[in-house]
Structure formats: C-alpha cells, structure tokens
Design a protein around this motif. Structure first.
Motif, PDB file in Angstrom:
ATOM      1  N   LEU A 111      46.662 -72.589  75.918  1.00 43.36           N
ATOM      2  CA  LEU A 111      45.226 -72.335  76.002  1.00 43.36           C
ATOM      3  C   LEU A 111      44.420 -73.628  76.182  1.00 43.36           C
ATOM      4  O   LEU A 111      43.444 -73.666  76.931  1.00 43.36           O
ATOM      5  N   TYR A 174      47.104 -65.989  64.083  1.00 46.64           N
ATOM      6  CA  TYR A 174      45.843 -66.598  64.547  1.00 46.64           C
ATOM      7  C   TYR A 174      45.693 -68.052  64.114  1.00 46.64           C
ATOM      8  O   TYR A 174      46.389 -68.531  63.224  1.00 46.64           O
ATOM      9  N   GLY A 175      44.709 -68.731  64.727  1.00 46.45           N
ATOM     10  CA  GLY A 175      44.232 -69.987  64.172  1.00 46.45           C
ATOM     11  C   GLY A 175      43.406 -69.632  62.938  1.00 46.45           C
ATOM     12  O   GLY A 175      42.605 -68.703  62.987  1.00 46.45           O
ATOM     13  N   LYS A 194      48.334 -70.450  63.349  1.00 40.17           N
ATOM     14  CA  LYS A 194      49.321 -69.460  62.912  1.00 40.17           C
ATOM     15  C   LYS A 194      50.102 -69.881  61.657  1.00 40.17           C
ATOM     16  O   LYS A 194      51.334 -70.029  61.698  1.00 40.17           O
ATOM     17  N   TYR A 210      34.551 -69.104  71.720  1.00 43.05           N
ATOM     18  CA  TYR A 210      34.279 -70.486  71.311  1.00 43.05           C
ATOM     19  C   TYR A 210      33.076 -70.998  72.100  1.00 43.05           C
ATOM     20  O   TYR A 210      32.829 -70.559  73.219  1.00 43.05           O
ATOM     21  N   GLN A 232      47.821 -76.734  72.450  1.00 40.76           N
ATOM     22  CA  GLN A 232      47.035 -75.792  71.644  1.00 40.76           C
ATOM     23  C   GLN A 232      45.591 -76.279  71.513  1.00 40.76           C
ATOM     24  O   GLN A 232      45.350 -77.421  71.139  1.00 40.76           O
ATOM     25  N   THR A 234      43.660 -75.338  69.263  1.00 40.74           N
ATOM     26  CA  THR A 234      43.470 -75.565  67.825  1.00 40.74           C
ATOM     27  C   THR A 234      43.677 -77.042  67.467  1.00 40.74           C
ATOM     28  O   THR A 234      42.946 -77.589  66.642  1.00 40.74           O
ATOM     29  N   ARG A 258      36.879 -57.171  66.238  1.00 42.62           N
ATOM     30  CA  ARG A 258      37.565 -57.790  67.380  1.00 42.62           C
ATOM     31  C   ARG A 258      38.774 -56.949  67.785  1.00 42.62           C
ATOM     32  O   ARG A 258      39.640 -56.670  66.967  1.00 42.62           O
TER      33      ARG A 258
HETATM   34  C1  G1P Z   1      44.927 -68.063  70.546  1.00 42.97           C
HETATM   35  C2  G1P Z   1      44.573 -69.258  69.663  1.00 42.97           C
HETATM   36  C3  G1P Z   1      44.430 -68.821  68.200  1.00 42.97           C
HETATM   37  C4  G1P Z   1      43.402 -67.710  68.099  1.00 42.97           C
HETATM   38  C5  G1P Z   1      43.781 -66.565  69.052  1.00 42.97           C
HETATM   39  C6  G1P Z   1      42.688 -65.526  69.095  1.00 42.97           C
HETATM   40  O1  G1P Z   1      46.195 -67.602  70.208  1.00 42.97           O
HETATM   41  O2  G1P Z   1      45.574 -70.240  69.796  1.00 42.97           O
HETATM   42  O3  G1P Z   1      43.998 -69.913  67.422  1.00 42.97           O
HETATM   43  O4  G1P Z   1      43.311 -67.222  66.779  1.00 42.97           O
HETATM   44  O5  G1P Z   1      43.948 -67.042  70.395  1.00 42.97           O
HETATM   45  O6  G1P Z   1      41.468 -66.079  69.458  1.00 42.97           O
HETATM   46  P1  G1P Z   1      47.066 -66.615  71.156  1.00 42.97           P
HETATM   47  O7  G1P Z   1      46.548 -65.236  70.883  1.00 42.97           O
HETATM   48  O8  G1P Z   1      46.840 -67.076  72.552  1.00 42.97           O
HETATM   49  O9  G1P Z   1      48.488 -66.779  70.694  1.00 42.97           O
END
Ligand code: G1P
Length: 295
Positions: A111, A174-175, A194, A210, A232, A234, A258
């Motif tokens: 990301l 998640y973050g 995560k 964001y 990442q 994050t 969400r």
């Molecule tokens: C990404 C981000 C994570 C966030 C999530 C949802 O993860 O890295 O921090 O919480 O989106 O916004 P992914 O879902 O791509 O693994």
C-alpha cells in the motif's frame, strides 16, 4: 460541497486472492454489492465529500474499473429513448463532477508503494487516500473524509486517519493506533500493523481512509520492505508520529460502519445488508430470508 482537500488517491491494485474464485478475472473492487460495484460507492462517497480530482492506482487485470467509469454514449442514448431516467441518473458519472485519472502499479509492492504512485498527482497539496475495497457507512453515505480534511487543516496535522473500534479478535487484521488523548479527534502516539491481540496498543483500527500532507512521500521512500517485500504505509506513518509529527485519529461514527470487503464472509454480510436496505427490493429480500431461515 466545500472541502479543503479536493484530491484523492484510490488504490485498487490488490490481487483479491481471499475472494477467489470470484476475483479470478475481475477486480474485487468491481464485485457487486446489491446494485453497484464496490468501487462505485467509494467514488460517490468521495464526490459527496468534495473531492474533484481522483487518481486510481490500478494494476494488472483492473481494466474493468476504467471501463465502468468511462462514458458510454450509446448506452446512455438507448436508456434515454427507453425513458429509464433512474438508470440514467445512476450511471451519469459526469454528474459527480470528478476528473478521474489512472496510473498503474506494475509490481505488487504494498500500500505504501501504491500511494507513492500518487506523488506527481498530489504535488505539494494534501490529499485523501480511500481504499477501493472499503465502503464507509450503509450505501457509502458518510462524510468522514470531510471531517478528516477539516481536522487536517484545523490541527495543522501531517496525517489524519479514520479509525473504528474493532473486536479484540480482529486487531490482527488491521493497523492499530496508540491514542494519546481522548474524544472523537485525538492525537496518535504510534501505530502497529496487524498486532497480536495481547500486544495491541488499543482496539482502534485504521479504517481505509487517510489524509496526508506531501511529507508522506519522503517517509514512504525511507520505509524498508517487510518480509513479503511490501512497503507498509503504517511504517511511514509511524515514523512521522515517532519523529514528532502530528498524526491525528478521527473516529468513525456509529452510522459510519466500515464494510471491509477483503474476504468472503464480510463480502456476503455486506451484500446482504445493502440488499436488505434497498429502497425497492429490500422488503422482498427480507421476506425471502425470513422464509428460508424458518425452513
Ligand atoms: C491495510 C493497512 C492496514 C489497515 C487496512 C484497512 O491493510 O495496511 O493498516 O488497517 O488496510 O484500512 P490491508 O487490508 O491492505 O491488509
């Protein structure tokens, strides 16, 4: 609608492997949720929040997204002739007043790298990032991005993140942020990607929206790839927060649930919830469900 931030980057390059076989030859962002593909809710949400310029960061196999938002004069003409005004309205993307651009992330590098593809689009202006597989609020009717943009300007922040409280068992998806302060808009001390439930600093999960200032790009360039070779976002945000930068969280409201469409169960649930809320067909779906559940 007045919004201090008019640009948004929408990453849609992810492979969607958790939604196979549905995503074998179509982007997960194009899966229908009741009447519309997921990404249409995201685009309409951004337009409602005051976005005027939108950059999709696409990847291999994502051409259907571009086709969806392209104008189709022949289709519009036949709908007009047939008097299908409701469909004409639903498909009139020009009405949204958006200038939509596309760029491609050729290698899956995470990301952070996808957002880096938005650097020349954003220039020196702040911009929104909205993940193309997450809908905020039933039918995407949320004004969270505008609240985030307002907070970004008012607080003179470097980053603003939408957060939502999740169950302890879900923090590992998640973050997760470590808040410094309370309320609906608060400072973030740091964040971790995560975490295991016992090491998570809170239950406040980063939720797919964001706002960044232009300083994010240099920070992303400094991030080392993780063990899967992914950059990442994050890590870049954490570097800003721990380096004294101002990272703020904005809590999503109860009506801004969400819908994270990254896996089958959440896709099924989201489809059902949106279908049940459909103004024309919801009641019929409800009756049908009641009947088959009672069988
Ligand atoms: C990404 C981000 C994570 C966030 C999530 C949802 O993860 O890295 O921090 O919480 O989106 O916004 P992914 O879902 O791509 O693994």
């Amino acid at each position: 609608m007045d919004c201090p931030i008019s640009r948004a980057v929408v990453p849609v390059a992810g492979l969607g492997t958790r939604l196979l076989p549905a995503t074998k030859s179509q982007p997960k962002e194009m899966l229908p949720v009741a009447r519309k593909p997921i990404v249409q809710y995201v685009v309409e949400e951004l337009a409602r929040n005051g976005v005027r310029n939108l950059l999709f960061v696409t990847g291999r196999g994502k051409a259907a997204i571009e086709n969806h938002f392209d104008s189709d004069p022949a289709l519009m003409e036949s709908l007009r002739k047939a008097g299908k005004d409701d469909l004409l309205l639903a498909l009139d993307f020009e009405e949204l007043g958006l200038n939509i651009l596309y760029t491609r992330q050729s290698v899956q590098r995470g990301l952070g790298d996808a957002i880096l593809h938005g650097e020349s689009f954003a220039g020196k202006e702040p911009f929104i990032v909205a993940l193309g597989d997450s809908i905020i609020g039933l039918h995407g009717e949320s004004m969270a991005c505008q609240r985030m943009a307002d907070a970004f300007v008012r607080e003179d922040a470097d980053v603003v993140i939408a957060v939502e409280e999740v169950e302890p068992a879900h923090v590992r998806f998640y973050g997760i942020v470590e808040p410094h302060g309370e309320g609906d808009v608060f400072r973030i001390r740091t964040m971790v990607e995560k975490p295991a439930p016992d090491t998570a600093p809170s239950r406040l999960a980063v939720s797919g929206r964001y706002v960044f200032g232009p300083g994010i790009f240099d920070r992303i360039r400094q991030v080392k790839p993780d063990k899967r070779g992914e950059i990442q976002i994050t890590d870049a945000i954490r570097a800003i927060a721990e380096g004294g930068g101002k990272v703020m969280g904005v809590k999503l409201r109860p009506e801004e649930k969400r819908y994270d469409i990254g896996n089958m169960p959440s896709y099924f649930e989201t489809f059902l919830e949106f279908a049940l809320a459909d103004p024309d067909h919801g009641e019929r779906v409800r009756t049908y469900l009641r009947r088959i559940l009672a069988e």
